[in-house]
Design an enzyme around this catalytic site. Sequence first.
Site, mmCIF file in Angstrom:
data_model
loop_
_atom_site.group_PDB
_atom_site.id
_atom_site.type_symbol
_atom_site.label_atom_id
_atom_site.label_comp_id
_atom_site.label_asym_id
_atom_site.label_seq_id
_atom_site.Cartn_x
_atom_site.Cartn_y
_atom_site.Cartn_z
ATOM 1 N N GLY A 171 0.695 -1.022 -0.126
ATOM 2 C CA GLY A 171 -0.065 -0.171 0.095
ATOM 3 C C GLY A 171 0.690 1.133 0.123
ATOM 4 N N GLN A 178 3.020 10.054 2.086
ATOM 5 C CA GLN A 178 4.142 9.504 2.136
ATOM 6 C C GLN A 178 5.130 9.854 0.619
ATOM 7 O OE1 GLN A 178 2.293 5.034 2.163
ATOM 8 N NE2 GLN A 178 4.091 5.182 3.931
ATOM 9 N N CYS A 191 5.809 -0.336 7.328
ATOM 10 C CA CYS A 191 5.688 0.648 6.696
ATOM 11 C C CYS A 191 6.315 1.467 6.313
ATOM 12 C CB CYS A 191 5.285 2.025 8.084
ATOM 13 S SG CYS A 191 5.077 3.164 7.198
ATOM 14 N N LEU A 192 6.530 1.601 4.545
ATOM 15 C CA LEU A 192 7.845 2.591 3.959
ATOM 16 C C LEU A 192 8.172 3.030 4.413
ATOM 17 C CD1 LEU A 192 5.923 1.834 -0.127
ATOM 18 C CD2 LEU A 192 7.529 -0.337 1.882
ATOM 19 N N HIS A 223 -4.403 1.147 7.976
ATOM 20 C CA HIS A 223 -2.881 2.269 7.927
ATOM 21 C C HIS A 223 -3.419 3.178 7.111
ATOM 22 C CE1 HIS A 223 1.189 1.170 8.777
ATOM 23 N NE2 HIS A 223 1.572 2.097 7.100
ATOM 24 N N GLU A 224 -3.638 2.881 5.450
ATOM 25 C CA GLU A 224 -3.157 4.435 5.084
ATOM 26 C C GLU A 224 -4.208 5.222 5.456
ATOM 27 O OE1 GLU A 224 -0.710 3.752 3.013
ATOM 28 O OE2 GLU A 224 -0.709 2.067 2.513
HETATM 29 O O1 K1U Z 1 1.898 2.175 3.889
HETATM 30 C C1 K1U Z 1 2.955 1.553 3.749
HETATM 31 O O2 K1U Z 1 3.430 2.510 3.916
HETATM 32 C C2 K1U Z 1 3.164 0.144 3.016
HETATM 33 C C3 K1U Z 1 2.708 -0.809 3.928
HETATM 34 C C4 K1U Z 1 0.992 -0.971 4.213
HETATM 35 C C5 K1U Z 1 0.937 -2.049 5.349
HETATM 36 C C6 K1U Z 1 1.751 -2.862 5.313
HETATM 37 C C7 K1U Z 1 1.810 -4.247 6.825
HETATM 38 C C8 K1U Z 1 0.107 -3.659 7.127
HETATM 39 C C9 K1U Z 1 0.201 -1.984 6.968
HETATM 40 C C10 K1U Z 1 0.353 -1.893 5.916
HETATM 41 C C11 K1U Z 1 3.561 -1.578 3.281
HETATM 42 O O3 K1U Z 1 3.325 -2.237 2.749
HETATM 43 S S1 K1U Z 1 5.405 -2.691 4.426
HETATM 44 C C12 K1U Z 1 5.442 -3.153 3.834
HETATM 45 C C13 K1U Z 1 5.006 -5.237 3.667
HETATM 46 O O4 K1U Z 1 4.529 -5.447 2.242
HETATM 47 C C14 K1U Z 1 4.641 -5.434 4.366
HETATM 48 C C15 K1U Z 1 5.231 -5.511 6.513
HETATM 49 C C16 K1U Z 1 4.978 -6.177 7.525
HETATM 50 C C17 K1U Z 1 3.684 -7.010 7.492
HETATM 51 C C18 K1U Z 1 3.349 -6.751 5.899
HETATM 52 C C19 K1U Z 1 3.564 -6.948 4.754
HETATM 53 ZN ZN ZN Z 2 2.418 3.233 6.228
#
Ligand code: K1U
Ligand code: ZN
Length: 168
Positions: free
Chosen positions: A46, A51, A91-92, A133-134
């Site tokens: 996401g 961001q 989170c990125l 989260h987004e």
């Molecule tokens: O919003 C962002 O920074 C993107 C984020 C989205 C997200 C991942 C996991 C849970 C809630 C929201 C990411 O893509 S982080 C990278 C990822 O793919 C990931 C990391 C940890 C757990 C599961 C996926």
């Molecule tokens: Zn995030």
Amino acid sequence: MSRLTVLHFPDPRLRKKARPVAVVDAGTRQLAGDMLETMYAENGIGLAATQVNVQQRVVVMDLSKERNEPLTLVNPVVTQKTGTEEMEEGCLSVPGYTDLVRRAEKIAYRYLDLDGEEVAAQADGLRAVCIQHEIDHLDGKLFIDYLSPIKKQRVRKKIEKQNKTRAL
Ligand code: K1U
Ligand code: ZN
């Protein structure tokens, strides 16, 4: 399409509140395309416009294994929340850190698609967590805000160290 720069905590621009999109137009579709390219390049599931330093209520997501089901949510809102569950989040904008966060288990939500059509849907599991989260990002909130002050301070030190190393 172009790849955009993802802001990292503790950048104060991550705290800005995004404005609703008045009209979904070619500019919105261009932004969504750039955000998807950025999200795929950074291996995220996401990304919120906040961001990439754009204060518009636009979110992109792709939860498919094959990374071929892009979705854009314009002006997303959660209309109903049911239950709670804890899930590991990343989170990125907080690279190299994950932690458990408690959120609503099931949600009903609404958004505009890239044709400007209103869509109503329901989600659970990782999709529900990712949407919450987004939308938090669009309101200037990060998943680490749900952690204890001590944990948050540790994350801040870790990311500041990483940011310094990257700047060298
Ligand atoms: O919003 C962002 O920074 C993107 C984020 C989205 C997200 C991942 C996991 C849970 C809630 C929201 C990411 O893509 S982080 C990278 C990822 O793919 C990931 C990391 C940890 C757990 C599961 C996926
Ligand atoms: Zn995030």
